[in-house]
Design a protein around this motif. Sequence first.
Motif, PDB file in Angstrom:
ATOM      1  N   GLY A   1       0.834  -1.253  -0.026  1.00 36.85           N
ATOM      2  CA  GLY A   1      -0.057  -0.264   0.220  1.00 36.85           C
ATOM      3  C   GLY A   1       0.758   1.055   0.188  1.00 36.85           C
ATOM      4  N   ARG A   2       0.271   2.687   0.172  1.00 33.52           N
ATOM      5  CA  ARG A   2       0.925   3.485   0.095  1.00 33.52           C
ATOM      6  C   ARG A   2       0.974   4.295   1.628  1.00 33.52           C
ATOM      7  NH1 ARG A   2       2.127   5.896  -4.535  1.00 33.52           N
ATOM      8  NH2 ARG A   2       2.039   8.057  -3.701  1.00 33.52           N
ATOM      9  N   ASN A   3       0.336   3.680   2.588  1.00 32.56           N
ATOM     10  CA  ASN A   3       0.626   4.163   4.082  1.00 32.56           C
ATOM     11  C   ASN A   3       1.577   3.618   4.825  1.00 32.56           C
ATOM     12  OD1 ASN A   3      -0.188   1.559   4.240  1.00 32.56           O
ATOM     13  ND2 ASN A   3      -2.182   1.865   5.435  1.00 32.56           N
ATOM     14  N   GLY A   4       2.525   2.982   4.088  1.00 33.64           N
ATOM     15  CA  GLY A   4       3.586   2.550   5.018  1.00 33.64           C
ATOM     16  C   GLY A   4       3.468   1.064   5.548  1.00 33.64           C
ATOM     17  N   ALA A   5       2.570   0.440   5.436  1.00 38.69           N
ATOM     18  CA  ALA A   5       2.229  -0.907   5.967  1.00 38.69           C
ATOM     19  C   ALA A   5       2.898  -1.826   5.532  1.00 38.69           C
ATOM     20  CB  ALA A   5       0.686  -1.379   5.825  1.00 38.69           C
ATOM     21  N   TRP A   6       3.296  -2.979   6.419  1.00 42.07           N
ATOM     22  CA  TRP A   6       4.143  -3.964   6.254  1.00 42.07           C
ATOM     23  C   TRP A   6       3.287  -5.540   6.362  1.00 42.07           C
ATOM     24  CZ3 TRP A   6       9.072  -3.678   4.104  1.00 42.07           C
ATOM     25  CH2 TRP A   6       9.578  -2.534   4.004  1.00 42.07           C
ATOM     26  N   GLU A   7       3.384  -6.303   5.401  1.00 39.66           N
ATOM     27  CA  GLU A   7       2.999  -7.581   5.744  1.00 39.66           C
ATOM     28  C   GLU A   7       3.810  -8.715   5.487  1.00 39.66           C
ATOM     29  OE1 GLU A   7      -0.382  -8.092   2.844  1.00 39.66           O
ATOM     30  OE2 GLU A   7      -1.387  -6.432   3.540  1.00 39.66           O
ATOM     31  N   THR A   8       3.402  -9.796   6.249  1.00 38.74           N
ATOM     32  CA  THR A   8       4.450 -10.905   6.387  1.00 38.74           C
ATOM     33  C   THR A   8       4.400 -11.616   4.897  1.00 38.74           C
ATOM     34  OG1 THR A   8       4.139 -11.425   8.458  1.00 38.74           O
ATOM     35  CG2 THR A   8       5.049 -13.241   7.371  1.00 38.74           C
ATOM     36  N   PHE A   9       5.746 -11.749   4.392  1.00 41.11           N
ATOM     37  CA  PHE A   9       5.829 -12.446   2.962  1.00 41.11           C
ATOM     38  C   PHE A   9       6.084 -13.806   3.002  1.00 41.11           C
ATOM     39  CE2 PHE A   9       8.409 -13.616  -0.357  1.00 41.11           C
ATOM     40  CZ  PHE A   9       8.064 -13.342  -1.787  1.00 41.11           C
ATOM     41  N   ALA A  10       6.798 -14.195   4.076  1.00 38.65           N
ATOM     42  CA  ALA A  10       6.695 -15.516   4.525  1.00 38.65           C
ATOM     43  C   ALA A  10       7.675 -15.828   5.843  1.00 38.65           C
ATOM     44  CB  ALA A  10       8.013 -16.236   3.371  1.00 38.65           C
ATOM     45  N   LYS A  11       7.266 -16.929   6.478  1.00 41.87           N
ATOM     46  CA  LYS A  11       7.736 -17.020   7.642  1.00 41.87           C
ATOM     47  C   LYS A  11       8.789 -18.403   7.683  1.00 41.87           C
ATOM     48  CE  LYS A  11       3.426 -15.842  10.165  1.00 41.87           C
ATOM     49  NZ  LYS A  11       2.448 -16.426  11.454  1.00 41.87           N
ATOM     50  N   TYR A  12       9.804 -18.508   8.733  1.00 45.07           N
ATOM     51  CA  TYR A  12      10.848 -19.442   8.736  1.00 45.07           C
ATOM     52  C   TYR A  12      11.115 -20.032  10.059  1.00 45.07           C
ATOM     53  CZ  TYR A  12      11.388 -17.343   4.067  1.00 45.07           C
ATOM     54  OH  TYR A  12      11.318 -16.838   2.798  1.00 45.07           O
ATOM     55  N   GLU A  13      11.602 -21.343  10.093  1.00 42.73           N
ATOM     56  CA  GLU A  13      11.716 -21.956  11.508  1.00 42.73           C
ATOM     57  C   GLU A  13      13.265 -21.405  12.199  1.00 42.73           C
ATOM     58  OE1 GLU A  13      10.136 -24.436  12.959  1.00 42.73           O
ATOM     59  OE2 GLU A  13       8.699 -24.040  11.486  1.00 42.73           O
ATOM     60  N   THR A  14      14.113 -20.935  11.224  1.00 44.05           N
ATOM     61  CA  THR A  14      15.424 -20.480  11.842  1.00 44.05           C
ATOM     62  C   THR A  14      15.495 -19.200  10.851  1.00 44.05           C
ATOM     63  OG1 THR A  14      16.966 -21.679  10.038  1.00 44.05           O
ATOM     64  CG2 THR A  14      16.263 -22.700  12.202  1.00 44.05           C
ATOM     65  N   LYS A  15      16.602 -18.266  11.734  1.00 43.33           N
ATOM     66  CA  LYS A  15      17.179 -17.054  11.089  1.00 43.33           C
ATOM     67  C   LYS A  15      17.859 -17.500   9.832  1.00 43.33           C
ATOM     68  CE  LYS A  15      17.343 -14.146  15.275  1.00 43.33           C
ATOM     69  NZ  LYS A  15      17.986 -13.431  16.147  1.00 43.33           N
ATOM     70  N   ALA A  16      18.704 -18.457  10.059  1.00 43.40           N
ATOM     71  CA  ALA A  16      19.647 -18.842   8.785  1.00 43.40           C
ATOM     72  C   ALA A  16      18.810 -19.298   7.714  1.00 43.40           C
ATOM     73  CB  ALA A  16      20.458 -20.177   9.284  1.00 43.40           C
ATOM     74  N   ALA A  17      17.664 -20.040   7.697  1.00 38.13           N
ATOM     75  CA  ALA A  17      16.790 -20.332   6.550  1.00 38.13           C
ATOM     76  C   ALA A  17      16.029 -19.025   6.008  1.00 38.13           C
ATOM     77  CB  ALA A  17      15.804 -21.094   6.945  1.00 38.13           C
ATOM     78  N   ARG A  18      15.792 -18.010   6.834  1.00 37.64           N
ATOM     79  CA  ARG A  18      15.261 -16.817   6.510  1.00 37.64           C
ATOM     80  C   ARG A  18      16.307 -15.920   5.639  1.00 37.64           C
ATOM     81  NH1 ARG A  18      14.760 -12.201  10.469  1.00 37.64           N
ATOM     82  NH2 ARG A  18      17.120 -12.676  10.246  1.00 37.64           N
ATOM     83  N   ASP A  19      17.568 -15.964   6.248  1.00 40.80           N
ATOM     84  CA  ASP A  19      18.473 -14.973   5.689  1.00 40.80           C
ATOM     85  C   ASP A  19      18.858 -15.869   4.087  1.00 40.80           C
ATOM     86  OD1 ASP A  19      18.725 -13.581   7.651  1.00 40.80           O
ATOM     87  OD2 ASP A  19      20.366 -14.261   8.776  1.00 40.80           O
ATOM     88  N   LYS A  20      18.943 -17.202   4.104  1.00 39.76           N
ATOM     89  CA  LYS A  20      19.266 -17.749   2.741  1.00 39.76           C
ATOM     90  C   LYS A  20      18.024 -17.388   1.795  1.00 39.76           C
ATOM     91  CE  LYS A  20      20.114 -22.398   0.933  1.00 39.76           C
ATOM     92  NZ  LYS A  20      20.242 -23.512   0.986  1.00 39.76           N
ATOM     93  N   ALA A  21      16.984 -17.553   2.087  1.00 34.14           N
ATOM     94  CA  ALA A  21      15.842 -16.964   1.218  1.00 34.14           C
ATOM     95  C   ALA A  21      15.857 -15.578   0.998  1.00 34.14           C
ATOM     96  CB  ALA A  21      14.578 -17.333   1.980  1.00 34.14           C
ATOM     97  N   PHE A  22      16.291 -14.675   1.804  1.00 36.20           N
ATOM     98  CA  PHE A  22      16.237 -13.305   1.534  1.00 36.20           C
ATOM     99  C   PHE A  22      17.412 -12.981   0.608  1.00 36.20           C
ATOM    100  CE2 PHE A  22      17.307  -9.041   2.804  1.00 36.20           C
ATOM    101  CZ  PHE A  22      16.090  -8.655   2.726  1.00 36.20           C
ATOM    102  N   LYS A  23      18.467 -13.746   0.736  1.00 35.23           N
ATOM    103  CA  LYS A  23      19.586 -13.493  -0.215  1.00 35.23           C
ATOM    104  C   LYS A  23      19.171 -13.835  -1.743  1.00 35.23           C
ATOM    105  CE  LYS A  23      24.353 -14.858  -1.032  1.00 35.23           C
ATOM    106  NZ  LYS A  23      25.700 -15.528  -0.467  1.00 35.23           N
ATOM    107  N   THR A  24      18.487 -15.114  -1.738  1.00 34.56           N
ATOM    108  CA  THR A  24      17.887 -15.570  -2.907  1.00 34.56           C
ATOM    109  C   THR A  24      16.831 -14.551  -3.834  1.00 34.56           C
ATOM    110  OG1 THR A  24      18.338 -17.687  -2.245  1.00 34.56           O
ATOM    111  CG2 THR A  24      16.709 -17.266  -4.239  1.00 34.56           C
ATOM    112  N   LEU A  25      16.165 -14.055  -2.919  1.00 33.92           N
ATOM    113  CA  LEU A  25      15.069 -13.110  -3.470  1.00 33.92           C
ATOM    114  C   LEU A  25      15.680 -11.758  -3.792  1.00 33.92           C
ATOM    115  CD1 LEU A  25      12.409 -13.443  -0.448  1.00 33.92           C
ATOM    116  CD2 LEU A  25      12.048 -13.971  -2.967  1.00 33.92           C
TER     117      LEU A  25
END
Length: 67
Positions: A34-58
Amino acid sequence: MIMNINDQNKVKAAGFTILRKDDYPSPRIKVSTGRNGAWETFAKYETKAARDKAFKTLLESNNIISD
């Protein structure tokens, strides 16, 4: 430095998707919506390492950036 709402709106209008890492309440990636500065969850992960790997790929996509 974090972009302000006007900066985010300009970047999104140019066709980019803005992502942000978050740790609370669990490791996840959020997407600016949106245009109001809202943030929504894109994806959830079991670990920070899994999240960081997916983030790097994105971020390899030309139209996805990190806030």
